[in-house]
Enzyme design. Structure first.
Site, short mmCIF file in Angstrom:
data_model
loop_
_atom_site.label_atom_id
_atom_site.label_comp_id
_atom_site.label_asym_id
_atom_site.label_seq_id
_atom_site.Cartn_x
_atom_site.Cartn_y
_atom_site.Cartn_z
CD GLU A 161 -2.84 1.00 2.52
OE1 GLU A 161 -3.34 -0.12 2.78
OE2 GLU A 161 -3.11 2.01 3.17
CD GLU A 201 -4.82 7.91 5.03
OE1 GLU A 201 -5.86 7.23 5.10
OE2 GLU A 201 -3.79 7.62 5.64
#
Ligand SMILES: *[C@@H]1O[C@H](CO)[C@@H](O)[C@H](O)[C@H]1NC(C)=O
Ligand SMILES: *[C@@H]1O[C@H](CO)[C@@H](O)[C@H](O)[C@H]1NC(C)=O
Ligand SMILES: *[C@@H]1O[C@H](CO)[C@@H](O)[C@H](O)[C@H]1NC(C)=O
Ligand SMILES: *[C@@H]1O[C@H](CO)[C@@H](O)[C@H](O)[C@H]1NC(C)=O
Ligand SMILES: *[C@@H]1O[C@H](CO)[C@@H](O)[C@H](O)[C@H]1NC(C)=O
Ligand SMILES: *[C@@H]1O[C@H](CO)[C@@H](O)[C@H](O)[C@H]1NC(C)=O
Ligand SMILES: *[C@@H]1O[C@H](CO)[C@@H](O)[C@H](O)[C@H]1NC(C)=O
Ligand SMILES: *[C@@H]1O[C@H](CO)[C@@H](O)[C@H](O)[C@H]1NC(C)=O
Ligand SMILES: *[C@@H]1O[C@H](CO)[C@@H](O)[C@H](O)[C@H]1NC(C)=O
Length: 367
Positions: free
Chosen positions: A124, A128
């Site tokens: 991943e 964010e």
């Protein structure tokens, strides 16, 4: 967006101030299952400039948790209330590549704007933005679902993330991964620096773009709420992330990517030759969208404005022009007209159900 919520919920256990969200499951994890279906490849590049005439093609993007609104400033991902988490998830996978999102994050304490690459074996790569902090972006990564270390998240200062459009770019190769903002490299992760490559993201990834309420106590743990910056105040809605453009380039070309063994190493990935179905679809405008774009600007405006009368005139004018210019055989013309009629029905249906239409976005997308 159950995915995002679940991932976040998992997190907190670790420490009081966890700084991560990690994917914790996939439909079929090739490290444990040798019968997973191949990943459909992207195998090309594309620049989506989302507007009300360029909406996410549902054959290319899955929509979950609500639908973005397509406006003249881009695709808007909005939380209007509890449970909203509009997300676009690509049906395609890239095997190393570049992703640039030209966007501004959503404001709001506890609101998380999120751009994530993730693979079926739980590698991943994350961007964010926490809506309570207007001057910061979080970068993070995981390899093979290893969440035992919580020191991978690094925050960087970026001015006015909720008010100004910035270019957030990932440049991901087998040697290194870079997080870049407005042409400035913030962070470089070398393969060897991620536990000698063991934790390095290196398998085909799909792209997820979304917004979620990390600070909603009904769906998140205390650790996640703390990480997200606090409890969401739904009286402050709407919280909107705006995605002006999304550029994706796959550094591999092929039609599918398949795990050749259970190591999760990039060397084990088998690339099937040929053009991907997404590449084929992108290279050939199709259906209602193609017809819509072929219309004169005034007709597009009329359709967007929902004026039935003008729409009808545009339709007649367009059919007239097409029949005239189409000197093909009768059968072919009839078939084309049937297709055209179907497309126009879809278009009308789309507009009826679009956020700007009478049903206020209650319906499905058609492009
Ligand atoms: C492996 O994946 C297949 C297809 O998704 C699924 O039916 C099967 O249950 C999985 N097996 C294991 C052991 O996870
Ligand atoms: C995106 O498309 C719109 C409408 O076609 C156009 O006005 C705008 O300039 C484009 N934006 C970018 C960044 O290319
Ligand atoms: C996208 O949606 C289709 C149809 O609902 C489904 O078959 C497919 O598995 C979904 N893809 C992803 C990546 O979730
Ligand atoms: C925003 O995040 C930065 C880290 O990038 C931190 O230094 C700063 O204190 C935070 N500001 C607020 C208001 O929380
Ligand atoms: C997970 O990563 C940590 C370091 O980040 C490492 O110490 C640990 O051995 C890794 N676990 C596995 C199973 O690779
Ligand atoms: C975010 O920060 C910029 C300056 O970097 C400021 O102009 C803007 O008003 C701030 N927005 C919010 C919502 O605090
Ligand atoms: C975004 O940044 C990347 C990396 O610097 C650059 O290659 C790309 O051209 C930029 N995109 C836009 C639209 O400015
Ligand atoms: C979470 O926080 C709430 C409010 O501060 C508190 O009442 C609750 O006990 C906490 N739960 C856990 C599991 O720490
Ligand atoms: C792939 O697409 C290119 C350009 O669109 C075309 O020239 C080529 O023949 C295609 N290859 C295959 C295997 O379909």
């Amino acid at each position: 967006m159950a995915g995002f919520m679940k991932t976040a919920a998992f997190v907190l256990a670790a420490t009081a101030v966890s700084k991560v969200s990690a994917q914790t499951f996939s439909d079929c994890n090739p490290l444990f299952n040798t019968t997973c279906t191949p990943n459909p490849a992207f195998g090309t590049w594309h620049d989506w400039n989302f507007t009300d005439s360029v909406i996410a093609d549902t054959k290319i993007w899955n929509t979950t948790g609500g639908t973005p609104d397509y406006t003249d400033v881009g695709a808007q991902f909005t939380i209007n209330g509890k449970g909203d988490s509009p997300t676009l998830e690509s049906n395609f996978y890239m095997f190393f590549g570049q992703v640039s999102v030209i966007m501004k994050a959503a404001p709001g304490v506890g609101i998380v704007s999120s751009v994530v690459l993730e693979s079926d074996d739980l590698d991943e790569i994350d961007w964010e933005w926490l809506g309570g902090n207007n001057t910061s972006v979080e970068t993070n990564y995981f390899g093979k679902g290893n969440t035992t270390s919580y020191d991978r998240a690094i925050y960087y200062d970026v001015d006015d993330v909720t008010g100004t459009i910035h270019n957030y770019t990932l440049d991901w190769t087998k040697e290194q991964l870079q997080w870049i903002v407005d042409d400035k490299v913030l962070r470089t992760l070398k393969y060897a620096d991620a536990l000698n490559g063991e934790n390095y993201p290196q398998t085909p990834m799909k792209l997820k773009i979304g917004i979620w309420a990390g600070g909603d106590p009904d769906s998140n743990s205390n650790g996640t709420i703390e990480w997200a910056g606090g409890i969401v105040d739904y009286h402050q809605t709407p919280f909107t992330m705006t995605m002006e453009r999304v550029y994706v380039a796959d550094y591999s070309t092929g039609s599918t990517y398949t795990y050749g063994d259970q190591t999760g190493s990039w060397e084990s990935i088998k690339i099937a030759a040929g053009n991907s179905t997404v590449a084929q679809r992108l290279s050939k405008p199709h259906g209602a969208e193609a017809h819509y774009k072929a219309l004169p600007k005034w007709a597009q405006a009329a359709i967007a404005a929902g004026s039935v009368a003008v729409f009808a005139i545009a339709l007649v004018a367009f059919i007239f022009c097409c029949i005239k210019s189409r000197r093909a055989g009768r059968r072919e013309r009839d078939a084309a007209d049937a297709q055209w009629e179907k497309d126009m029905q879809e278009l009308a249906e789309y507009k009826r159900n679009s956020p700007h239409g009478p049903n206020g976005g209650a319906g499905k997308e058609y492009f």
